[in-house]
Design a protein around this motif. Structure first.
Motif: not given
Ligand code: CU
Ligand code: C2O
Length: 480
Positions: A410-412, A463, A465, A468, A473
């Motif tokens: 998952h990536h916000p 992202c 997170i 990440h 990212m």
């Molecule tokens: Cu992410």
């Protein structure tokens, strides 16, 4: 008394602008004059009682000695001036997450300002165009600084407050604590960067492990949820209650029950709920977080007092909040760009070989390369100075970004300086076409977002997170 009330009393709110010395705490919702905000935030080591008085205190990093930091609260159109003084052992900045601020006030180190060095300060000053639930946090060494407690709520009031009995802010935090109460070290370890990020073992609401939250039968709450965790995703189930979502990421949305009755919140995301307390006096109901398989836990118990119901009849459904000021994207004529997310464990790129590949991946990380990428560009946290835009957009034009999550995680995904509409998910039209600033993308999902590039400057696109983000990212989109 419920913990959220204690916290709100502790927060330092400034009503009426001007100097802050000796400001009395005022009840919420009063004071039409509380439009502007002028404060000094000192970021420094401090102590917090996260688990309550019978547990050891935790050495944290805090704003003005508090985690979450003081709640910023002002009216739509109000003006803010905050002097941030850095008493941390490393450089920092503050990013005003979700607020559409001028680029120079955005807090992205090296991109919009030099980082604030220890013993230095920086003044943030801007006007808030939109009402809603936002938050603030550092944008330097983010995983560690947020993980040690630097974050706070930022509330912009609508001109006409939504009629509710209580307007509550719950800042959800996630900490990794040792048994002596201290924060575990080992931030940014490559294994966690390449997987789900640093998930903690202690979840707090407004800086305190919650137990019971006292409510009265018949009352209507506005519950502003802010996921301020570095990596944890929440999926909240309200047992025997029917929350209605009225805003996402601060932006009004058609009031609707959450999908499957559960409120999903990736890191940095917010949801404003209207929650009618339909239980009987003396009863109780849990809010349970079910996101991680096999790791469900009770976040908090809603405990009804014995008082008689506040009102005899249930209230009518809440009206939609008034819209904010974002320009509507012209979908038919929007220019389109693809954004591809790659990397991480088990995803076929870079570290595709599973455990066997991991040694190589770690060495790569240590050598300065990254574990995640956006459009093939990977910029690990320390290298912000090298960052070149992955896209250059023309100011005033409408854009669709087609984001393709090719990873197993998952990536916000968050865009600074703009809110965007979610147009489609996996090719299907989005039901509410919600405005967001952070879109949670499940593994292998594709989604399309649309917005007008109306805010000039270089904007972070990354992202949320935070492991990440620091593992590559992260990118920049230029609006020129
Ligand atoms: Cu992410
Ligand atoms: Cu909430 Cu780039 O951040």
């Amino acid at each position: 008394m419920a913990f959220a009330n204690r916290v709100s009393r502790r927060s330092l709110l400034l009503a009426g602008g001007g100097a802050i010395a000796g400001v009395a705490l005022r009840p919420r919702g009063l004071g039409a004059a509380s439009g502007d905000l002028e404060k000094r935030f000192v970021a420094a080591p401090g102590q917090a009682s996260l688990s309550g008085p019978s547990y050891p205190e935790t050495a944290v990093w805090a704003y003005n000695g508090q985690t979450p930091g003081p709640q910023a609260r002002l009216r739509q159109g109000g003006h803010l001036r905050i002097v941030v003084e850095n008493q941390l052992p490393q450089d920092t900045t503050i990013h005003w997450h979700g607020l559409r601020v001028p680029n120079a006030m955005d807090g992205a180190p090296y991109v919009t300002q030099p980082p604030i060095q220890p013993n230095e300060s920086f003044t943030y000053e801007f006007t808030v165009p939109d009402a809603g639930t936002y938050w603030y946090h550092p944008h330097a060494h983010s995983a560690e600084q947020v993980g040690r407690g630097l974050m706070g709520a930022f509330i912009v009031k609508e001109p006409e407050p939504l009629p509710v009995d209580r307007d509550l802010v719950w800042v959800l935090g996630d900490w990794r604590l040792e048994t002596d109460g201290s924060i575990a070290g080992g931030f940014n370890n490559p294994m966690e960067i390449s997987m789900s990020g640093r998930i903690g073992n202690t979840v707090t609401i407004n800086g305190r492990v919650p137990d019971r939250f006292s409510v009265r039968s018949g009352e209507r709450l506005r519950l502003r949820l802010i996921n301020a965790a570095p990596a944890r995703i929440f999926r909240l189930e309200f047992k025997r209650h029917q929350p209605l979502v009225i805003a996402l990421d601060g932006q009004p949305v058609e009031p609707h029950p959450p999908e499957d009755g559960q409120v999903m919140l990736g890191p940095a995301m917010r949801a404003d709920l209207v929650l009618d307390m339909t239980g009987k006096p003396g009863s109780s109901a849990a809010i349970v977080d079910t996101f991680y398989k096999g790791l469900s836990y009770k976040l908090v118990e809603l405990a009804y007092t014995d008082e008689p119901p506040l009102r005899a009849k249930p209230l009518a459904l809440p009206a939609k909040l008034p819209p904010n000021t974002m320009p509507e994207p012209d979908i038919a004529n929007a220019r389109r760009h693809d954004v591809t997310l790659t990397g991480g464990m088990m995803s076929g790129m870079g570290m595709g070989g599973g455990m066997g590949m991991m040694g190589g991946g770690m060495r790569g990380m240590m050598g300065g390369s990254a574990m995640w990428a956006m459009n093939g560009v990977a910029v690990p946290g320390g290298d912000m100075e090298q960052m070149k835009p992955i896209l250059t957009l023309t100011r005033g034009k409408s854009y669709i970004l087609a984001i393709d999550n090719q990873t197993a995680w998952h990536h916000p995904i968050h865009l600074h300086g703009h809110s965007f509409r979610v147009i489609t998910r996996n090719g299907q039209p989005a039901k509410y076409r919600e405005w967001l600033d952070t879109v949670l993308m499940p593994p292998r999902e594709r989604c399309e977002i649309a917005f007008v590039a109306d805010n000039p400057g270089d904007w972070m696109f990354h992202c949320h997170i935070l492991d990440h983000q620091e593992g590559g990212m992260m990118s920049v989109i230029r609006v020129a």
